[in-house]
Design an enzyme around this catalytic site. Structure first.
Site, mmCIF file in Angstrom:
data_model
loop_
_atom_site.group_PDB
_atom_site.id
_atom_site.type_symbol
_atom_site.label_atom_id
_atom_site.label_comp_id
_atom_site.label_asym_id
_atom_site.label_seq_id
_atom_site.Cartn_x
_atom_site.Cartn_y
_atom_site.Cartn_z
ATOM 1 N N ASN A 1 -23.573 -50.040 -9.558
ATOM 2 C CA ASN A 1 -23.313 -48.771 -10.241
ATOM 3 C C ASN A 1 -24.508 -48.511 -11.143
ATOM 4 O O ASN A 1 -24.914 -49.401 -11.886
ATOM 5 C CB ASN A 1 -22.020 -48.901 -11.063
ATOM 6 C CG ASN A 1 -21.805 -47.723 -11.994
ATOM 7 O OD1 ASN A 1 -22.247 -46.603 -11.711
ATOM 8 N ND2 ASN A 1 -21.133 -47.977 -13.104
ATOM 9 N N LYS B 1 -11.605 -26.427 -17.952
ATOM 10 C CA LYS B 1 -10.465 -27.054 -17.256
ATOM 11 C C LYS B 1 -10.172 -26.334 -15.952
ATOM 12 O O LYS B 1 -9.940 -26.962 -14.920
ATOM 13 C CB LYS B 1 -9.217 -26.981 -18.109
ATOM 14 C CG LYS B 1 -8.815 -28.017 -19.092
ATOM 15 C CD LYS B 1 -8.865 -29.459 -18.843
ATOM 16 C CE LYS B 1 -10.230 -30.013 -18.640
ATOM 17 N NZ LYS B 1 -10.803 -30.782 -19.709
HETATM 18 C C1 AGP Z 1 -13.867 -33.130 -18.877
HETATM 19 O O1 AGP Z 1 -12.705 -32.646 -18.307
HETATM 20 C C2 AGP Z 1 -14.874 -33.675 -18.051
HETATM 21 N N1 AGP Z 1 -14.586 -33.963 -16.745
HETATM 22 C C3 AGP Z 1 -16.244 -33.942 -18.605
HETATM 23 O O2 AGP Z 1 -16.752 -32.729 -19.041
HETATM 24 C C4 AGP Z 1 -16.358 -34.986 -19.719
HETATM 25 O O3 AGP Z 1 -15.764 -34.515 -20.886
HETATM 26 C C5 AGP Z 1 -17.837 -35.327 -19.941
HETATM 27 O O4 AGP Z 1 -18.353 -35.870 -18.771
HETATM 28 C C6 AGP Z 1 -18.038 -36.279 -21.108
HETATM 29 O O5 AGP Z 1 -17.418 -37.500 -20.879
HETATM 30 P P1 AGP Z 1 -17.179 -38.530 -22.048
HETATM 31 O O6 AGP Z 1 -16.237 -37.895 -23.025
HETATM 32 O O7 AGP Z 1 -16.583 -39.719 -21.370
HETATM 33 O O8 AGP Z 1 -18.491 -38.813 -22.686
#
Ligand code: AGP
Length: 615
Positions: A101, A492
């Site tokens: 990863n 969302k």
């Molecule tokens: C939210 O619904 C997301 N899929 C995405 O925007 C997420 O908030 C973003 O990738 C940040 O992630 P984190 O809070 O784990 O840092």
């Protein structure tokens, strides 16, 4: 991005790997694969494009017996999702199997040099380079697998969490990490699990070790566990006890994790403030702030860095900090912040917000801010995550595991913690009056019950979703603290239903987006009672005059917009600063129902992954 799981011990490995991959599937679901040590000197590899279920269909009745193995679920970076690019990867002698990863940034130069030494590559991935490099070191220097991994990783630039196995060493698994998470579960005697997070491990053991950057774990079925760094110095690991319960990572009767997580919010918000505030004692306790009070007291500015939904939480916090504590705030996308030579001063306090605690851009921005002398405070949900460990101090959100890719309960937990911090700092620096502090405490305490009331409107919200399920565009508008909620509502909807949606401050509409309004365009107005409510009503009128389809979120008892809007959603009354904790709930439900009606995979939307560990 990408889920990694490994097992070595005395149990059958395959069922452990498959269950682990299913738990990690939220991290990526383009392809899946496993490698199992079956007979002496033989590794059996199965891999398939698609979900873990596609892998299982592919394996069918094949012999999967064996007591050690590795598994991977992929989020494609280099090369499209197909069987060949799926992990595990192997090198020319076919003796090594490796899962990865992260991103190997110098993979092209490594590949060219390996090709000149006779290595042929079958996939488009950066990962394949890594396994060839380890094999090359092994054959060139006839060293142990561990040493070969250490030597190879010293040549690598980029991020990695890897697990490697060697056909000729059935008792051994080697894992290593740099900037990508890896957790080791310590099972019964000489039995080890390794995974990208603790969810595949929790049902077997509570004892885990979080590997640090440039550490290599040597897991041996008879000799036990040794951790070394890349320079071969032995490290004494700290064993942590997991506080995670298995129910927290199961659907518990809900159709989707997202719906379960939306409905968990009365409890998760309470868990975020439990032990930190007391209405009876009229106080907030935040040890992560108090232990570094000199930094907060002298802060000339607060910089908030985050991505996605966490960035929206930061935008709400900007209003709260400026209002309660009168400290200027700047909210930055971590990805922009880190690359524009930002001005960071030692008297800045930086707040980094991240559900996963592993977001690559946020992590890099934190490192930059620390290098330049700022005090960095982390707000994370995942315990033991990289951001939690690299920040100077911080607070966990305690929302519990969030499995749905779309963030819901983690967002409201972030808002809760940020509200507590803004109130606490405002009280301590004497910018927030005691009367307002006490009122806010009582109000915050009542939020879980109000969220409960909102969740009872689920059927009504589904009816609204029925009306808008076929639209291809939507506008979300709000002002003040509800502007970031408009952004979050739009995010969302687009991420799980693939409907194009935009969020704007209501007043900005007339500077451009108003051109989009026609009889088809749904416009979701967040118009709860606050200082700018009257202005929002004027904006609602402007949309109505142009024939837009209106859905208004209003404070309970407000009848003003009933004649203008096609649908009205009533939000329990609360202090305007706390409204985001409520107004976001119906928008989450709306997106959820629209996505389900459109038959989208809400928990694993296309192209996305929960934890974005690549830049
Ligand atoms: C939210 O619904 C997301 N899929 C995405 O925007 C997420 O908030 C973003 O990738 C940040 O992630 P984190 O809070 O784990 O840092």
């Amino acid at each position: 991005m990408c889920g990694i799981v490994g097992y070595i011990g005395h149990k059958e490995a395959f069922p452990i790997l498959v269950k682990g991959l299913q738990r990690l599937e939220y991290r990526g679901y383009d392809s899946a694969g496993v490698s199992i040590h079956q007979n002496p000197e033989e590794l059996t590899i199965f891999k398939k494009k698609g979900k873990v279920q596609d892998l299982l269909d592919h394996v069918g009745d094949s012999d999967t017996s064996g007591n050690s193995g590795i598994g991977h679920t992929r989020w494609a970076t280099h090369g499209p999702p197909n069987d060949t690019n799926a992990h595990p990867h192997t090198a020319r002698l076919g003796k090594l199997s490796l899962i990865h990863n992260g991103i190997i940034e110098n993979y092209e130069s490594l590949r060219t040099s390996l090709e000149s030494n006779g290595h042929d590559f079958v996939s488009d991935t950066d990962t394949e380079v890594l396994v060839h490099l380890i094999e090359e070191v092994q054959t060139r220097t006839s060293t142990t697998l561990c040493e070969a991994v250490q030597i190879a990783l010293r040549e690598v630039e980029g991020a990695y969490a890897i697990v490697v196995m060697d056909a000729s060493q059935p008792d051994l698994l080697i894992a290593a990490r740099k900037s990508s998470p890896l957790v080791i579960g310590v099972g019964l005697e000489n039995e080890y699990y390794v995974a990208s997070d603790a969810t595949p491990i929790i049902e077997y053991t509570q004892n885990v070790i979080y590997l640090d950057d440039e550490e290599v774990a040597i897991m041996h079925r008879t000799d036990g566990l040794i951790i070394r760094n890349l320079d071969n110095v032995t490290i004494t690991p700290e064993v942590h006890a997991l506080e995670l319960q298995i129910e927290a990572i199961e659907k518990g009767g809900f159709d989707h994790f997202m719906l379960k997580e939306i409905f968990e919010q009365p409890n998760s918000i309470q868990d975020s403030f439990r032990g930190r505030m007391s209405v009876q004692r009229n106080e907030i306790k935040m040890s992560g702030i108090d232990e570094h009070w000199d930094r907060w007291e002298n802060a000339q500015r607060i910089l908030i860095i985050a991505c996605g939904t966490s960035w929206h939480a930061g935008l709400v916090a900007e209003y709260l900090f400026e209002d309660f504590a009168r400290i200027p705030v700047e909210v930055e996308y971590a990805s922009e912040f880190r690359y524009r030579n930002p001005i960071i001063r030692p008297n800045d306090v930086v707040i980094a917000i991240s559900q996963s605690g592993e977001t690559a851009d946020t992590l890099a921005a934190i490192r930059l801010a620390k290098e330049r002398g700022a005090h960095v405070f982390g707000i994370c949900n995942v315990v033991g995550s990289s951001i939690a460990r690299e920040t100077d101090s911080g607070a966990y959100t305690h929302a519990g595991p969030e499995i749905g890719v779309a963030s819901t309960k983690a967002f409201t937990a972030q808002l809760t913690v940020l509200t507590l911090i803004a109130m606490h700092v405002g009280k301590r620096n004497k910018q927030l009056s005691s009367a307002r502090f006490s009122r806010l405490l009582v109000e915050l305490n009542s939020i879980p019950e109000k969220v409960e009331q909102l969740l009872k409107q689920d059927d009504a919200i589904r009816n609204i979703a029925l009306k808008f399920q076929h639209n291809e565009n939507a506008l979300y508008l709000g002002r003040g603290v509800n502007f970031p909620i408009a952004l979050e509502g739009a995010l969302k909807l687009k991420e799980i239903s693939y409907i194009h949606a935009e969020g704007y401050p209501s007043a900005e509409m007339k500077h451009g987006p108003i051109a989009l309004i026609d009889a088809e365009m749904p416009v979701f107005f967040v118009a709860t009672a606050d200082d700018v409510y009257e202005k929002v009503v004027s904006n609602v009128q402007e949309v109505k005059a142009r024939g837009g389809r209106l859905v208004a979120l209003v404070s309970a008892g407000n009848n003003d917009l009933k004649s203008l809007a096609e649908f009205v959603i009533e939000i329990p009354k609360c202090d305007q600063a706390l409204a985001p904790l409520l107004t976001t709930i119906p928008l989450q439900l709306l997106s959820y129902h629209i996505a389900v009606l459109r038959q989208c995979n809400v928990d694993q939307p296309r192209n996305l992954a929960k934890s974005v560990t690549v830049e």
